[in-house]
Design a protein around this motif. Structure first.
Motif, PDB file in Angstrom:
ATOM      1  N   ILE A  17       0.859  -1.181   0.000  1.00  0.00           N
ATOM      2  CA  ILE A  17       0.000   0.000   0.000  1.00  0.00           C
ATOM      3  C   ILE A  17       0.897   1.234   0.000  1.00  0.00           C
ATOM      4  CG2 ILE A  17      -1.553   1.396   1.430  1.00  0.00           C
ATOM      5  CD1 ILE A  17      -3.076  -0.789   0.209  1.00  0.00           C
TER       6      ILE A  17
ATOM      7  N   VAL B 121       1.033   5.380   0.507  1.00  0.00           N
ATOM      8  CA  VAL B 121       0.327   6.543   1.051  1.00  0.00           C
ATOM      9  C   VAL B 121       1.094   7.801   0.652  1.00  0.00           C
ATOM     10  CG1 VAL B 121      -0.504   7.688   3.139  1.00  0.00           C
ATOM     11  CG2 VAL B 121      -0.526   5.187   2.990  1.00  0.00           C
TER      12      VAL B 121
ATOM     13  N   ASP C 258      -2.349   4.932  -3.074  1.00  0.00           N
ATOM     14  CA  ASP C 258      -3.647   4.369  -2.714  1.00  0.00           C
ATOM     15  C   ASP C 258      -4.422   5.303  -1.793  1.00  0.00           C
ATOM     16  OD1 ASP C 258      -3.386   1.555  -3.879  1.00  0.00           O
ATOM     17  OD2 ASP C 258      -1.569   1.716  -2.665  1.00  0.00           O
ATOM     18  N   LEU C 259      -3.704   6.211  -1.132  1.00  0.00           N
ATOM     19  CA  LEU C 259      -4.321   7.131  -0.186  1.00  0.00           C
ATOM     20  C   LEU C 259      -3.487   8.400  -0.152  1.00  0.00           C
ATOM     21  CD1 LEU C 259      -6.584   7.250   2.072  1.00  0.00           C
ATOM     22  CD2 LEU C 259      -4.779   6.623   3.682  1.00  0.00           C
TER      23      LEU C 259
ATOM     24  N   ASP D 248      -7.646  12.382  -0.188  1.00  0.00           N
ATOM     25  CA  ASP D 248      -8.656  11.521   0.443  1.00  0.00           C
ATOM     26  C   ASP D 248      -8.980  11.941   1.865  1.00  0.00           C
ATOM     27  OD1 ASP D 248      -8.896   9.365  -1.668  1.00  0.00           O
ATOM     28  OD2 ASP D 248      -6.745   9.241  -1.253  1.00  0.00           O
TER      29      ASP D 248
ATOM     30  N   PHE E 189      -9.922   4.145   6.380  1.00  0.00           N
ATOM     31  CA  PHE E 189     -10.062   4.016   4.935  1.00  0.00           C
ATOM     32  C   PHE E 189      -9.886   2.544   4.559  1.00  0.00           C
ATOM     33  CE2 PHE E 189      -8.426   8.236   5.782  1.00  0.00           C
ATOM     34  CZ  PHE E 189      -9.140   9.056   4.942  1.00  0.00           C
ATOM     35  N   GLU E 190     -10.578   2.107   3.534  1.00  0.00           N
ATOM     36  CA  GLU E 190     -10.394   0.751   3.017  1.00  0.00           C
ATOM     37  C   GLU E 190      -9.774   0.833   1.630  1.00  0.00           C
ATOM     38  OE1 GLU E 190     -13.716  -1.825   3.286  1.00  0.00           O
ATOM     39  OE2 GLU E 190     -14.056  -1.421   5.429  1.00  0.00           O
ATOM     40  N   ARG E 191      -8.635   0.200   1.496  1.00  0.00           N
ATOM     41  CA  ARG E 191      -7.907   0.182   0.230  1.00  0.00           C
ATOM     42  C   ARG E 191      -7.356  -1.215  -0.027  1.00  0.00           C
ATOM     43  NH1 ARG E 191     -10.063   4.412   0.320  1.00  0.00           N
ATOM     44  NH2 ARG E 191      -9.292   6.487  -0.326  1.00  0.00           N
ATOM     45  N   ARG E 192      -7.616  -1.741  -1.211  1.00  0.00           N
ATOM     46  CA  ARG E 192      -7.094  -3.061  -1.601  1.00  0.00           C
ATOM     47  C   ARG E 192      -7.440  -4.138  -0.573  1.00  0.00           C
ATOM     48  NH1 ARG E 192      -2.111  -2.804  -5.291  1.00  0.00           N
ATOM     49  NH2 ARG E 192      -2.064  -0.653  -6.006  1.00  0.00           N
TER      50      ARG E 192
ATOM     51  N   ARG F  23      -7.611  -2.209   5.844  1.00  0.00           N
ATOM     52  CA  ARG F  23      -8.148  -1.098   6.619  1.00  0.00           C
ATOM     53  C   ARG F  23      -6.998  -0.223   7.119  1.00  0.00           C
ATOM     54  NH1 ARG F  23     -13.104  -1.328   8.911  1.00  0.00           N
ATOM     55  NH2 ARG F  23     -12.330  -0.774  10.995  1.00  0.00           N
TER      56      ARG F  23
END
Length: 323
Positions: free
Chosen positions: A3, A5, A42-43, A85, A132-135, A138
């Protein structure tokens, strides 16, 4: 699962930046290359150093407070268009135009699809984390500020998530981090701390960062100084400025900054990339070659005390963290 960020520091969209926005439109604040730089993330989180409102009045409970920053509602759409986001509101400007403007800010961000953290209608909302929820993962985010105490949300009174960090990190914050870690795959804590215009983290900031990591933060994200600081694997002590109209210090050069991209695998940061940027006439762009070299030199020096070694990849500065 990896992930990434993206992180940007103090984002002030009022005063001269607001005037620039009104004259030149939504595409005037950020060069296209900035949006491209964060597109892979992703964020994307920023520290919003102003309120977003057409209402309210300058806050009068802090004698001698010199600056009051308020952005127009269009500013929320600009941030959304950039891909933001989440916005940290735990800072010394969220309440510049009082509780009404603070609540307007949350509403404007929500309407634009951006989550606010670190300030709210009461103490519970101000201190609450957002997830946040990504891929399929959490990602939990908590926020706090160590000043000003007058902005603190208390009981049912609107305000910010205030944490006095001078002697120790308060239990509400460390306990909150521990609880958040139990329910998320990644735990981020963003803190507005320390004095302005210093080139390294002060003692209480260093101690607070260590305490937050010990409590379970996978990454501690700092801002406030207006200039970037050195960093470790789990602590970015200060992100520096992202956009503003502030006076430029000729030595510290607060107009030169970094856009940060941190990649995680599980709870481990495995890579930190810093993209040199410059604030140029209320507009943020990528740094030119001379600015890039200056930023690299300063970041090298700022990281040396922490044992962090930067690699220059040509377009960005990079650390791949060992296992």
């Amino acid at each position: 699962m990896a992930i990434t960020v993206a992180l940007a520091g103090d984002t002030m969209l009022g005063r001269g930046v607001a005037e620039h926005l009104s004259r030149h439109g939504t595409g005037a604040l950020f060069a296209p290359e900035i949006e491209h730089a964060v597109a892979e993330a992703d964020l994307f989180l920023v520290n919003l150093e102003c309120c977003i409102s057409e209402g309210g009045a300058p806050y009068t409970r802090i004698p001698g407070k010199p600056f009051f920053f308020r952005a127009p509602p269009l500013a929320a759409k600009v941030l959304a268009g950039l891909g933001v986001d989440g916005a940290c509101l735990a800072n010394d400007h969220a309440l510049d135009f009082g509780p009404e403007a603070l609540l307007d800010t949350r509403a404007a961000l929500t309407e634009a699809g951006i989550r606010a953290v670190g300030a709210g209608a009461d103490e519970t909302q101000a201190r609450a984390a957002t997830v946040f929820e990504r891929r399929g993962l959490r990602i939990g985010v908590m926020a706090a500020t160590d000043h000003p105490e007058q902005f603190a949300a208390r009981g049912h009174e609107p305000g910010v998530a205030f944490a006095d960090l001078k002697d120790a990190v308060p239990a509400w914050l460390t306990d909150g981090v521990r609880e958040l870690r139990e329910h998320t795959d990644l735990t981020l804590v963003t803190v507005h701390w320390g004095p302005n215009m210093v080139d390294r983290p002060v003692r209480h900031v260093r101690h607070a960062a260590a305490a937050l990591v010990d409590a379970g933060a996978d990454l501690v994200i700092g801002h406030c100084a207006h200039v970037f600081h050195g960093f470790t694997r789990r602590v970015l002590f200060d992100l520096g400025d992202f956009i503003d109209d502030y006076r430029v210090d000729p030595i510290l050069r607060n107009d030169l900054g970094l856009l940060w991209l941190v990649t995680f695998e599980g709870h481990r940061p495995v890579r930190t990339r810093a993209i040199p940027i410059a604030v140029d006439g209320c507009r943020t762009r990528l740094a030119d070659p001379f600015e890039y070299a200056r930023i690299r030199f300063r970041l090298d020096g700022a990281c040396a005390p922490f044992g962090t070694r930067i690699e220059d990849r040509g377009d960005f500065l990079d650390v791949t963290w060992p296992e």
